[in-house]
Design a protein around this motif. Sequence first.
Motif, PDB file in Angstrom:
ATOM      1  N   SER A  17       0.831  -1.206   0.000  1.00  0.00           N
ATOM      2  CA  SER A  17       0.000   0.000   0.000  1.00  0.00           C
ATOM      3  C   SER A  17       0.866   1.256   0.000  1.00  0.00           C
ATOM      4  CB  SER A  17      -0.928   0.001   1.222  1.00  0.00           C
ATOM      5  OG  SER A  17      -0.172  -0.025   2.427  1.00  0.00           O
ATOM      6  N   GLN A  18       2.182   1.065  -0.031  1.00  0.00           N
ATOM      7  CA  GLN A  18       3.146   2.149  -0.168  1.00  0.00           C
ATOM      8  C   GLN A  18       3.827   2.022  -1.536  1.00  0.00           C
ATOM      9  OE1 GLN A  18       3.473   4.534   2.231  1.00  0.00           O
ATOM     10  NE2 GLN A  18       1.833   3.442   3.303  1.00  0.00           N
ATOM     11  N   PRO A  19       4.395   3.109  -2.057  1.00  0.00           N
ATOM     12  CA  PRO A  19       5.025   3.044  -3.380  1.00  0.00           C
ATOM     13  C   PRO A  19       6.397   2.383  -3.387  1.00  0.00           C
ATOM     14  CG  PRO A  19       5.202   5.255  -2.499  1.00  0.00           C
ATOM     15  CD  PRO A  19       4.331   4.494  -1.547  1.00  0.00           C
ATOM     16  N   GLY A  20       7.050   2.310  -2.222  1.00  0.00           N
ATOM     17  CA  GLY A  20       8.412   1.795  -2.203  1.00  0.00           C
ATOM     18  C   GLY A  20       9.401   2.845  -2.694  1.00  0.00           C
ATOM     19  N   ARG A  21      10.675   2.546  -2.567  1.00  0.00           N
ATOM     20  CA  ARG A  21      11.711   3.519  -2.922  1.00  0.00           C
ATOM     21  C   ARG A  21      12.086   3.496  -4.396  1.00  0.00           C
ATOM     22  NH1 ARG A  21      15.877   2.832   2.254  1.00  0.00           N
ATOM     23  NH2 ARG A  21      14.467   3.722   3.835  1.00  0.00           N
ATOM     24  N   GLY A  29       3.360  -2.079 -11.213  1.00  0.00           N
ATOM     25  CA  GLY A  29       1.962  -2.194 -10.836  1.00  0.00           C
ATOM     26  C   GLY A  29       1.036  -1.706 -11.936  1.00  0.00           C
ATOM     27  N   ARG A  30       1.333  -0.546 -12.490  1.00  0.00           N
ATOM     28  CA  ARG A  30       0.506  -0.012 -13.574  1.00  0.00           C
ATOM     29  C   ARG A  30       0.549  -0.915 -14.801  1.00  0.00           C
ATOM     30  NH1 ARG A  30       2.354   4.997 -11.277  1.00  0.00           N
ATOM     31  NH2 ARG A  30       4.307   4.866 -12.444  1.00  0.00           N
ATOM     32  N   ALA A  31       1.738  -1.424 -15.128  1.00  0.00           N
ATOM     33  CA  ALA A  31       1.879  -2.291 -16.299  1.00  0.00           C
ATOM     34  C   ALA A  31       1.124  -3.603 -16.117  1.00  0.00           C
ATOM     35  CB  ALA A  31       3.360  -2.565 -16.569  1.00  0.00           C
ATOM     36  N   LEU A  32       1.177  -4.169 -14.917  1.00  0.00           N
ATOM     37  CA  LEU A  32       0.433  -5.400 -14.665  1.00  0.00           C
ATOM     38  C   LEU A  32      -1.062  -5.144 -14.785  1.00  0.00           C
ATOM     39  CD1 LEU A  32       0.342  -8.372 -13.859  1.00  0.00           C
ATOM     40  CD2 LEU A  32       0.383  -7.648 -11.459  1.00  0.00           C
ATOM     41  N   GLY A  33      -1.518  -4.001 -14.258  1.00  0.00           N
ATOM     42  CA  GLY A  33      -2.924  -3.654 -14.396  1.00  0.00           C
ATOM     43  C   GLY A  33      -3.349  -3.538 -15.848  1.00  0.00           C
ATOM     44  N   ARG A  34      -2.529  -2.878 -16.653  1.00  0.00           N
ATOM     45  CA  ARG A  34      -2.844  -2.755 -18.081  1.00  0.00           C
ATOM     46  C   ARG A  34      -2.927  -4.116 -18.745  1.00  0.00           C
ATOM     47  NH1 ARG A  34       0.950   1.615 -17.701  1.00  0.00           N
ATOM     48  NH2 ARG A  34       2.606   0.286 -18.562  1.00  0.00           N
ATOM     49  N   SER A  35      -2.011  -5.006 -18.375  1.00  0.00           N
ATOM     50  CA  SER A  35      -1.981  -6.343 -18.977  1.00  0.00           C
ATOM     51  C   SER A  35      -3.210  -7.155 -18.576  1.00  0.00           C
ATOM     52  CB  SER A  35      -0.702  -7.067 -18.547  1.00  0.00           C
ATOM     53  OG  SER A  35      -0.615  -8.345 -19.143  1.00  0.00           O
ATOM     54  N   ALA A  55      -1.741   1.719  -7.974  1.00  0.00           N
ATOM     55  CA  ALA A  55      -1.185   1.694  -9.331  1.00  0.00           C
ATOM     56  C   ALA A  55      -1.762   0.545 -10.146  1.00  0.00           C
ATOM     57  CB  ALA A  55       0.341   1.588  -9.260  1.00  0.00           C
ATOM     58  N   VAL A  56      -1.885  -0.624  -9.527  1.00  0.00           N
ATOM     59  CA  VAL A  56      -2.452  -1.776 -10.238  1.00  0.00           C
ATOM     60  C   VAL A  56      -3.901  -1.503 -10.616  1.00  0.00           C
ATOM     61  CG1 VAL A  56      -3.000  -4.228 -10.118  1.00  0.00           C
ATOM     62  CG2 VAL A  56      -0.910  -3.382  -9.039  1.00  0.00           C
ATOM     63  N   ALA A  57      -4.685  -1.037  -9.637  1.00  0.00           N
ATOM     64  CA  ALA A  57      -6.097  -0.770  -9.901  1.00  0.00           C
ATOM     65  C   ALA A  57      -6.266   0.295 -10.983  1.00  0.00           C
ATOM     66  CB  ALA A  57      -6.789  -0.339  -8.614  1.00  0.00           C
ATOM     67  N   SER A  58      -5.440   1.348 -10.916  1.00  0.00           N
ATOM     68  CA  SER A  58      -5.504   2.399 -11.917  1.00  0.00           C
ATOM     69  C   SER A  58      -5.159   1.870 -13.301  1.00  0.00           C
ATOM     70  CB  SER A  58      -4.550   3.533 -11.542  1.00  0.00           C
ATOM     71  OG  SER A  58      -4.524   4.527 -12.547  1.00  0.00           O
ATOM     72  N   ALA A 110      -6.082 -17.005  -9.819  1.00  0.00           N
ATOM     73  CA  ALA A 110      -4.617 -17.028  -9.812  1.00  0.00           C
ATOM     74  C   ALA A 110      -4.148 -15.899  -8.905  1.00  0.00           C
ATOM     75  CB  ALA A 110      -4.055 -16.842 -11.221  1.00  0.00           C
ATOM     76  N   PHE A 111      -2.851 -15.946  -8.537  1.00  0.00           N
ATOM     77  CA  PHE A 111      -2.303 -14.974  -7.592  1.00  0.00           C
ATOM     78  C   PHE A 111      -0.962 -14.449  -8.089  1.00  0.00           C
ATOM     79  CE2 PHE A 111      -4.846 -18.143  -5.463  1.00  0.00           C
ATOM     80  CZ  PHE A 111      -5.743 -17.377  -4.728  1.00  0.00           C
ATOM     81  N   VAL A 112      -0.799 -13.142  -8.008  1.00  0.00           N
ATOM     82  CA  VAL A 112       0.471 -12.502  -8.354  1.00  0.00           C
ATOM     83  C   VAL A 112       0.910 -11.651  -7.167  1.00  0.00           C
ATOM     84  CG1 VAL A 112       1.660 -10.866  -9.867  1.00  0.00           C
ATOM     85  CG2 VAL A 112      -0.075 -12.418 -10.810  1.00  0.00           C
ATOM     86  N   THR A 113       2.182 -11.735  -6.824  1.00  0.00           N
ATOM     87  CA  THR A 113       2.718 -10.955  -5.724  1.00  0.00           C
ATOM     88  C   THR A 113       3.761  -9.977  -6.233  1.00  0.00           C
ATOM     89  OG1 THR A 113       2.384 -12.831  -4.238  1.00  0.00           O
ATOM     90  CG2 THR A 113       3.796 -11.068  -3.451  1.00  0.00           C
ATOM     91  N   LEU A 114       3.435  -8.709  -6.153  1.00  0.00           N
ATOM     92  CA  LEU A 114       4.360  -7.633  -6.465  1.00  0.00           C
ATOM     93  C   LEU A 114       5.111  -7.252  -5.187  1.00  0.00           C
ATOM     94  CD1 LEU A 114       1.984  -5.468  -8.672  1.00  0.00           C
ATOM     95  CD2 LEU A 114       4.143  -6.446  -9.459  1.00  0.00           C
TER      96      LEU A 114
END
Length: 203
Positions: A17-21, A29-35, A55-58, A110-114
């Motif tokens: 739930s944080q963006p990370g460094r 996240g955004r790319a996976l959402g688009r895919s 980012a994923v949801a967006s 299915a499950f993906v872990t970012l």
Amino acid sequence: MQADIVPIRSICVYCGSQPGRDPSYMEAGRALGRSIAAHGLRLVYGGGTRGIMGAVASGVMSNGGKVTGIIPEFLMDKEASRHSLSELTELVVTEDMHQRKHRMFQEADAFVTLPGGIGTLEEIVEIMTWGQLGRHRKPMVFANINNFWRPMLELLDHMSEEGFIHTAHLVKPMVIDDIEAIVPAIIAAGSSDEGEETVLSRM
């Protein structure tokens, strides 16, 4: 009894739930959402609208895809804005974390872990545990962005070598570095009839 393989219609994504460094985490996240959207699949996730979760949801919604967010009441103001939550295709509000995780499992094929923190780790480890116990054969993927999950994967190998993962073939998720390869790999695994090692083998 081992569950049957089912066609892939939805993908659950666990992530921070944080963006990370590293900016590449948010982009992943955004790319996976688009895919996910491009392949006509539905996103199931923890309902957060911030950080990598947002980012994923967006990425899904901005490309016409469907999103099911599942969030406990006590996290609605911590991990999300209520206005953004109203934009999701479906929002499920649970009483606690246990209900949230169970509903996410039920909704996902299915499950993906970012990249993420302790909560993200706990979620995928539980799914792997259920796989080891034969409760599902749903594909599992570690999205290994910039080798983020390497220490975790080394620990899994160590536990297996030391004899503590007695059905290791059931708990070896796919490990994929290329974000664009994740959804096609999941779809291929979901349509496979060659047995559990094909579904859960490492790439």
